[in-house]
Design a protein around this motif. Structure first.
Motif, PDB file in Angstrom:
ATOM      1  N   VAL A 209      48.571  22.780   0.139  1.00  0.00           N
ATOM      2  CA  VAL A 209      48.304  23.238   1.558  1.00  0.00           C
ATOM      3  C   VAL A 209      49.088  22.354   2.603  1.00  0.00           C
ATOM      4  O   VAL A 209      48.508  22.377   3.798  1.00  0.00           O
ATOM      5  CB  VAL A 209      46.946  23.469   1.954  1.00  0.00           C
ATOM      6  CG1 VAL A 209      46.413  24.575   1.248  1.00  0.00           C
ATOM      7  CG2 VAL A 209      45.983  22.254   1.900  1.00  0.00           C
ATOM      8  N   GLU A 217      54.259  27.811   9.586  1.00  0.00           N
ATOM      9  CA  GLU A 217      52.868  28.355   8.892  1.00  0.00           C
ATOM     10  C   GLU A 217      52.551  29.462   9.684  1.00  0.00           C
ATOM     11  O   GLU A 217      51.896  30.256   9.052  1.00  0.00           O
ATOM     12  CB  GLU A 217      52.078  26.973   9.035  1.00  0.00           C
ATOM     13  CG  GLU A 217      52.605  25.666   8.160  1.00  0.00           C
ATOM     14  CD  GLU A 217      53.061  25.828   6.793  1.00  0.00           C
ATOM     15  OE1 GLU A 217      52.880  27.212   6.288  1.00  0.00           O
ATOM     16  OE2 GLU A 217      53.626  25.011   6.248  1.00  0.00           O
ATOM     17  N   GLU A 220      54.471  32.481   8.557  1.00  0.00           N
ATOM     18  CA  GLU A 220      53.903  32.988   7.308  1.00  0.00           C
ATOM     19  C   GLU A 220      52.542  33.487   7.283  1.00  0.00           C
ATOM     20  O   GLU A 220      52.294  34.791   6.706  1.00  0.00           O
ATOM     21  CB  GLU A 220      53.758  31.749   6.153  1.00  0.00           C
ATOM     22  CG  GLU A 220      53.772  32.267   4.733  1.00  0.00           C
ATOM     23  CD  GLU A 220      53.784  30.950   3.799  1.00  0.00           C
ATOM     24  OE1 GLU A 220      54.786  30.373   3.761  1.00  0.00           O
ATOM     25  OE2 GLU A 220      52.755  30.843   3.306  1.00  0.00           O
ATOM     26  N   ILE A 221      51.663  33.332   8.260  1.00  0.00           N
ATOM     27  CA  ILE A 221      50.320  34.086   8.240  1.00  0.00           C
ATOM     28  C   ILE A 221      50.645  35.320   8.986  1.00  0.00           C
ATOM     29  O   ILE A 221      50.193  36.293   8.148  1.00  0.00           O
ATOM     30  CB  ILE A 221      49.351  33.380   9.320  1.00  0.00           C
ATOM     31  CG1 ILE A 221      48.861  32.136   8.624  1.00  0.00           C
ATOM     32  CG2 ILE A 221      48.324  34.284   9.738  1.00  0.00           C
ATOM     33  CD1 ILE A 221      47.554  31.903   9.282  1.00  0.00           C
ATOM     34  N   ARG A 224      51.929  37.407   5.685  1.00  0.00           N
ATOM     35  CA  ARG A 224      51.146  37.500   4.635  1.00  0.00           C
ATOM     36  C   ARG A 224      50.143  38.511   5.217  1.00  0.00           C
ATOM     37  O   ARG A 224      49.541  39.188   4.374  1.00  0.00           O
ATOM     38  CB  ARG A 224      50.340  36.434   4.265  1.00  0.00           C
ATOM     39  CG  ARG A 224      51.311  35.415   3.457  1.00  0.00           C
ATOM     40  CD  ARG A 224      50.895  34.072   3.332  1.00  0.00           C
ATOM     41  NE  ARG A 224      49.844  33.908   2.374  1.00  0.00           N
ATOM     42  CZ  ARG A 224      49.711  32.762   1.576  1.00  0.00           C
ATOM     43  NH1 ARG A 224      50.455  31.787   1.974  1.00  0.00           N
ATOM     44  NH2 ARG A 224      48.666  32.435   1.051  1.00  0.00           N
ATOM     45  N   ASP A 230      49.695  39.976   1.411  1.00  0.00           N
ATOM     46  CA  ASP A 230      48.589  39.192   0.429  1.00  0.00           C
ATOM     47  C   ASP A 230      47.342  39.902   0.709  1.00  0.00           C
ATOM     48  O   ASP A 230      46.635  40.062   1.970  1.00  0.00           O
ATOM     49  CB  ASP A 230      48.458  37.789   1.307  1.00  0.00           C
ATOM     50  CG  ASP A 230      47.718  36.765   0.306  1.00  0.00           C
ATOM     51  OD1 ASP A 230      47.438  37.118  -0.584  1.00  0.00           O
ATOM     52  OD2 ASP A 230      48.061  35.530   0.689  1.00  0.00           O
ATOM     53  N   ASN A 235      43.409  33.463  -1.189  1.00  0.00           N
ATOM     54  CA  ASN A 235      44.846  33.075  -0.910  1.00  0.00           C
ATOM     55  C   ASN A 235      45.200  33.078   0.645  1.00  0.00           C
ATOM     56  O   ASN A 235      45.921  32.425   1.086  1.00  0.00           O
ATOM     57  CB  ASN A 235      45.925  34.174  -1.748  1.00  0.00           C
ATOM     58  CG  ASN A 235      46.935  33.210  -2.145  1.00  0.00           C
ATOM     59  OD1 ASN A 235      47.235  32.115  -2.438  1.00  0.00           O
ATOM     60  ND2 ASN A 235      48.101  34.004  -1.740  1.00  0.00           N
ATOM     61  N   LYS A 238      43.897  30.028   2.127  1.00  0.00           N
ATOM     62  CA  LYS A 238      44.721  28.903   1.684  1.00  0.00           C
ATOM     63  C   LYS A 238      45.733  28.933   2.812  1.00  0.00           C
ATOM     64  O   LYS A 238      45.884  27.643   3.285  1.00  0.00           O
ATOM     65  CB  LYS A 238      45.133  29.135   0.586  1.00  0.00           C
ATOM     66  CG  LYS A 238      45.716  27.945  -0.330  1.00  0.00           C
ATOM     67  CD  LYS A 238      46.024  28.002  -1.730  1.00  0.00           C
ATOM     68  CE  LYS A 238      47.428  27.320  -1.859  1.00  0.00           C
ATOM     69  NZ  LYS A 238      47.901  27.561  -3.466  1.00  0.00           N
ATOM     70  N   GLN A 239      46.287  29.830   3.233  1.00  0.00           N
ATOM     71  CA  GLN A 239      47.166  29.745   4.304  1.00  0.00           C
ATOM     72  C   GLN A 239      46.589  29.556   5.626  1.00  0.00           C
ATOM     73  O   GLN A 239      47.342  28.835   6.466  1.00  0.00           O
ATOM     74  CB  GLN A 239      48.098  30.988   4.455  1.00  0.00           C
ATOM     75  CG  GLN A 239      49.143  31.015   5.334  1.00  0.00           C
ATOM     76  CD  GLN A 239      50.329  29.894   5.077  1.00  0.00           C
ATOM     77  OE1 GLN A 239      50.225  29.411   4.244  1.00  0.00           O
ATOM     78  NE2 GLN A 239      50.951  29.498   6.257  1.00  0.00           N
ATOM     79  N   CYS A 240      45.234  29.975   5.875  1.00  0.00           N
ATOM     80  CA  CYS A 240      44.729  29.516   7.099  1.00  0.00           C
ATOM     81  C   CYS A 240      44.513  27.903   7.137  1.00  0.00           C
ATOM     82  O   CYS A 240      44.690  27.239   8.161  1.00  0.00           O
ATOM     83  CB  CYS A 240      43.364  30.053   6.975  1.00  0.00           C
ATOM     84  SG  CYS A 240      43.241  32.057   7.243  1.00  0.00           S
ATOM     85  N   ARG A 242      46.337  25.769   5.631  1.00  0.00           N
ATOM     86  CA  ARG A 242      47.776  25.073   5.785  1.00  0.00           C
ATOM     87  C   ARG A 242      48.141  25.194   7.288  1.00  0.00           C
ATOM     88  O   ARG A 242      48.623  24.204   7.889  1.00  0.00           O
ATOM     89  CB  ARG A 242      48.588  25.900   4.840  1.00  0.00           C
ATOM     90  CG  ARG A 242      49.847  24.942   4.832  1.00  0.00           C
ATOM     91  CD  ARG A 242      50.948  25.871   3.733  1.00  0.00           C
ATOM     92  NE  ARG A 242      51.686  24.787   2.957  1.00  0.00           N
ATOM     93  CZ  ARG A 242      52.567  25.326   2.033  1.00  0.00           C
ATOM     94  NH1 ARG A 242      52.754  26.368   1.833  1.00  0.00           N
ATOM     95  NH2 ARG A 242      53.255  24.332   1.465  1.00  0.00           N
ATOM     96  N   THR A 243      47.750  26.280   7.869  1.00  0.00           N
ATOM     97  CA  THR A 243      48.344  26.693   9.244  1.00  0.00           C
ATOM     98  C   THR A 243      47.410  25.677  10.260  1.00  0.00           C
ATOM     99  O   THR A 243      48.099  25.128  11.139  1.00  0.00           O
ATOM    100  CB  THR A 243      48.308  28.073   9.707  1.00  0.00           C
ATOM    101  OG1 THR A 243      48.780  28.787   8.735  1.00  0.00           O
ATOM    102  CG2 THR A 243      48.943  28.478  11.063  1.00  0.00           C
TER     103      THR A 243
END
Ligand code: XCC
Ligand code: SF4
Length: 679
Positions: A209, A217, A220-221, A224, A230, A235, A238-240, A242-243
Motif C-alpha cells: 500500500v 491513487e 485508481e479509487i 476501482r 473492484d 481489496n 486496501k486502496q483506501c 494507499r490513497t
C-alpha cells in the motif's frame, strides 16, 4: 373520502419549524445569533437541520448510484438479516461492495481536497524558488533545510574536498521541483513515507500500500469504484489505505511543511476566539476556507499603514480580521488572528450585521452564505478559480500569486469602502475567550523535550511514569446533526480529567479556543492531578492547538517523535494514544480517519458512520483492520462513552507496554501528597 378532504382544508397552516437555540449549540454567542436570524426571518443551517431529515438509506451507506441502472438501494431489513444476506443491486453488487465503494469515494474526495491544496502551495513555492513572485518569501529557512533530506535534496556541497553549505535558493528550487513531482511522478513511491517509524513503513510495504504518486491513487479509487470493477470490499479498503496515506504522509504533510517554509512555522502565541472578536467600530473582514496562500496576503494588506489609514478616512477605527474554519486556523497559528468561529458559525458572522466582507477560498463554505449576505451589506468574495457561487450577489476576485499583494489590497479596500454601507442594526455577541495557540512538532519538542536531549524525552518520561496517561488527537468538523461544540468539549474535558494530553486541529481546535480550554490555567481546573502537574511545570495548556486539518500531519509526526524518543514501543500502534473526530461531517475527515487507522491509531468518530447497512464491511473497519495495521475504526455518539473508549484503549496499550503499574504508583504518591497538604 369527503371527510378526509375537509380535514385537510381546515388543517392549520404550520409556521416553519426552526431550531431551538439551546439544543443547537452550547455556545451562547451562537445561540444569540440563531435567535437573531430567526427574528429576521433568515434561516441558518441549524434551522435547516430541523426541517430536513437525512435519507435513511444513505445513512446506512447502502445507496449506489454508480450507474444509471440504479440508484440501487439496499437498506437493512427492520428485523436484521437471518441467514444469508441476499441483498444485491441490479448488477449483483452486495451491500459490502456498495458501502465500501461509497466509503472509498469519500477517501478519494477528502484526499483530493487536502492534496490539491497542497499542490497549490507547492506551486506557489516553486514560483518563489524561481523568483517569479516577490510577495512571498522563504520565512523559515531552517524548516526548508529540515525537509530537504526527505526529498533526497542535499543541503551541503563539496568544494575543494570540503563540505560547505549549499545556496538556499538552489535547495529551494530542487525541493520545489521534487515536491511538485510527488503528485504525478511516473514511478517510485512518495518521498515522505520513510518519515514514518520503520516498522510501520515495512508494514505498508508488505501490504503493498505504499502510495506511488498522489493523483494516481485518487484516480485508481475512481476507477476501482466504477460500475463493475473492484467488488471485494477488502481489496477496496486496501486502496483506501494507499490513497489516504498519500494524503496524510503526502499531500497534507507537504502542505503543512511548505506553508511553514514560506509563511513561518507557528510558535505559541496568545489570541482570542468566538464571534465577540468582531468590532463594531472597525472594518470587519472574515476570512474563511482552507488555503492560506491568499489569507497570508490579506493579513499583510490589512496590517499595512495605507490600508489602516484608508479605513480611518471612512470613519472606522481600524481593521479587524477574523477567521472561520481552517484558513482561520492558519492565520491564527502564524499571526494570532482570532477565529470568529467554527464551521457552523459562518452564517452567524454575517448575521451580526458587522461583517463588511467575507472572503472565501476553498472547502467547507456554505452556498447559503450568499443568501444570508443578501440580507445585509456584506460583500461575499470568492477568490479561487475552482470555487465560485451561482448567486449574483457574489463577487469573484480571482487571486493570482504573481500579483498577490495587489489582489489582497483590492479585497481589503472593497471591505473598507463597504464599512459605511452598514444598514441593519449591528449586534455582535460579546462572548470571546482567551487562548494560547500556535503549537507544532517543533514547539512541543521545545516545551516538553529535555533541555539536553532536545527530543521528546520529557514527554515520554511523563507518559512512562504515569503522570500523563496517554495522548489523544481530537480533530475535525462541526455537524449540524449534533449539538454544536458539545461533543468536542465534553470528550476533551473527559480526556484531560483522566490525564490524557490532547492535540487538536481544525474546528475542534477552534471549539476548544471558544470554550476556554486552550490556556495553561485550564490545567488546574479540568485536568487530573498528573497532567495538571506536568502542564503547570512546563507552562503549557493540556490541550495543544496544532493548526488546521492539513496539520493533522503534525500529529503523525509528533507521534513518530514519541516513538523515536524511546521507551514506548517501536511503532505508532504501540503508543498509549487514540484519535477522535467527535462532530465530523466532511469527506476529508474520512480520509484523515483512514490514514490514522492505517498508521496504527485507534480512531473513534462521533455522531454516526454510514456503514450500518453493511455489517460485514463495518466489522472489517472496526475490527479486522487492527490485525493488519494496528489501528482500527470505531464510532460512538455519546461523548462520555466516546472518551472512555479512547481511555480504555490507552490503558490497554499501557498494559502491553508494562507501564500500567507506574501510573498506579504515581496516583498513590499524589494522593498521599494531597493528604499531607490538606493536613
Ligand atoms: Fe471543515 Fe477544516 Fe471540518 Fe472544520 S474541521 S468543518 S473540514 S474546516 Ni477539518
Ligand atoms: Fe445498481 Fe450496480 Fe449500478 Fe450500483 S453499479 S447502481 S448497484 S446496478
Amino acid at each position: 373520502m369527503a371527510e378526509e378532504k375537509i380535514k385537510k382544508v381546515v388543517k392549520p397552516v404550520k409556521s416553519p419549524k426552526v431550531a431551538d437555540p439551546a439544543a443547537a449549540s452550547i455556545d451562547e454567542a451562537t445561540q444569540q445569533m440563531i435567535l437573531r436570524a430567526q427574528d429576521l426571518g433568515i434561516d441558518t443551517v441549524f434551522d435547516r437541520a430541523v426541517t430536513m431529515k437525512p435519507c435513511n438509506i444513505g445513512m446506512q451507506g447502502t445507496c449506489c448510484k454508480n450507474c444509471a441502472m440504479g440508484p440501487c438501494r439496499l437498506p437493512l431489513p427492520k428485523d436484521g438479516i437471518e441467514g444469508e444476506d441476499t441483498r444485491k443491486g441490479l448488477c449483483g453488487a452486495t451491500a459490502n461492495t456498495i458501502a465500501a465503494r461509497n466509503f472509498a469515494r469519500m477517501v478519494a474526495s477528502g484526499t483530493s481536497a487536502h492534496s490539491d491544496h497542497g499542490r497549490s502551495v507547492a506551486e506557489v513555492f516553486l514560483s518563489v524558488a524561481r523568483k517569479e513572485t516577490h510577495d512571498y518569501k522563504i520565512k523559515d529557512p531552517g524548516k526548508l533545510l529540515s525537509i530537504a533530506p526527505h526529498f533526497g535534496v542535499a543541503t551541503t556541497v563539496e568544494v575543494d574536498g570540503e563540505q560547505v553549505d549549499r545556496e538556499l535558493d538552489e535547495i529551494a528550487l530542487e525541493v520545489a521541483e521534487k515536491a511538485l513531482s510527488e503528485w504525478g511522478k511516473p514511478e517510485g513511491e512518495l518521498a515522505y513515507l520513510k518519515r514514518a517509524p520503520q516498522p510501520l513503513y515495512e508494514k505498508w510495504k508488505k501490504m503493498g500500500v505504499l502510495p506511488r504518486n498522489i493523483d494516481r491513487e485518487v484516480v485508481e479509487i475512481m476507477h476501482r469504484t466504477h460500475m463493475g470493477v473492484d467488488q471485494d470490499y477488502k481489496n477496496i479498503v486496501k486502496q483506501c489505505t494507499r490513497t489516504s496515506l498519500a494524503d496524510g504522509w503526502g499531500g497534507a504533510m507537504m502542505a503543512t511543511d511548505l506553508q511553514d517554509v514560506m509563511f513561518g512555522s507557528p510558535s505559541p502565541l496568545q489570541s482570542e476566539a468566538n464571534l465577540g472578536i468582531m468590532k463594531k467600530d472597525h472594518v470587519n473582514i472574515i476570512i474563511h476556507g482552507h488555503e492560506p496562500i491568499l489569507s497570508e496576503m490579506v493579513v499583510a494588506a490589512a496590517q499595512s499603514r495605507d490600508m489602516i489609514d484608508y479605513a480611518k478616512t471612512k470613519g472606522a477605527k481600524g481593521i479587524q480580521l477574523g477567521g472561520i474554519c481552517c484558513t482561520g486556523n492558519e492565520i491564527l497559528q502564524r499571526h494570532g488572528v482570532p477565529p470568529a468561529g467554527t464551521f457552523l458559525q459562518q452564517e452567524l458572522a454575517i448575521i451580526t450585521g458587522a461583517c463588511d466582507a467575507m472572503v472565501v477560498d476553498v472547502q467547507c463554505v456554505f452556498q447559503n452564505l450568499a443568501n444570508v449576505a443578501k440580507c445585509f451589506h456584506t460583500k461575499l468574495i470568492t477568490t479561487h478559480p475552482i470555487a465560485k457561487m451561482e448567486q449574483d450577489n457574489v463577487i469573484h476576485i480571482e487571486f493570482d500569486e504573481h500579483h498577490a499583494m495587489e489582489d489582497a489590497k483590492r479585497i481589503v479596500k472593497m471591505a473598507i469602502d463597504n464599512f459605511e454601507n452598514r444598514g441593519a442594526e449591528v449586534i455582535i455577541p460579546r462572548h470571546k475567550s482567551v487562548q494560547i495557540a500556535g503549537f507544532g512538532v517543533e514547539s512541543i519538542r521545545y516545551h516538553l523535550g529535555g533541555t539536553f536531549r532536545g527530543d521528546y524525552y520529557t514527554l515520554n518520561d511523563n507518559i512512562i511514569n504515569g503522570r500523563i496517561r496517554g495522548i489523544a488527537g481530537v480533530v475535525g468538523c462541526n455537524n449540524a446533526r449534533t449539538q454544536h461544540n458539545n461533543e468536542h468539549i465534553t470528550i476533551i474535558k473527559e480526556l484531560i480529567k483522566n490525564d490524557v494530553i490532547v492535540l487538536t486541529t481544525g474546528c475542534s481546535a477552534i471549539a476548544c479556543g471558544m470554550h476556554g480550554l486552550l490556556t495553561p490555567e485550564t490545567a488546574g481546573v479540568f485536568c487530573g492531578p498528573g497532567l495538571a502537574e506536568v502542564c503547570e511545570t512546563v507552562g503549557i495548556p493540556p490541550v495543544l492547538h496544532l493548526g488546521s486539518c492539513v496539520d493533522n500531519s503534525r500529529i503523525l509526526l509528533a507521534a513518530t517523535e514519541v516513538v523515536k524518543a524511546g521507551g514506548l514501543g517501536k511503532d505508532i500502534c504501540d503508543l498509549p494514544a487514540a484519535g477522535s473526530a467527535p462532530e465530523w461531517m466532511s469527506e476529508k475527515a474520512i480520509a484523515i480517519g483512514q490514514y490514522f487507522v492505517s498508521s496504527g491509531v485507534y480512531t473513534v468518530f462521533g455522531y454516526h458512520m454510514p456503514l450500518d447497512g453493511a455489517p460485514v464491511f463495518k466489522d472489517y473497519l472496526y475490527n479486522e483492520m487492527e490485525n493488519i495495521y494496528g489501528g482500527k475504526w470505531d464510532c460512538e455518539a455519546d461523548p462520555v462513552k466516546h472518551a472512555q473508549k479512547m481511555i480504555a484503549h490507552i490503558d490497554k496499550k499501557r498494559k502491553e507496554l508494562g507501564i500500567d503499574r507506574a501510573r498506579e504508583r504515581v496516583l498513590m504518591d499524589m494522593a498521599d501528597r494531597q493528604k499531607l497538604e490538606s493536613n
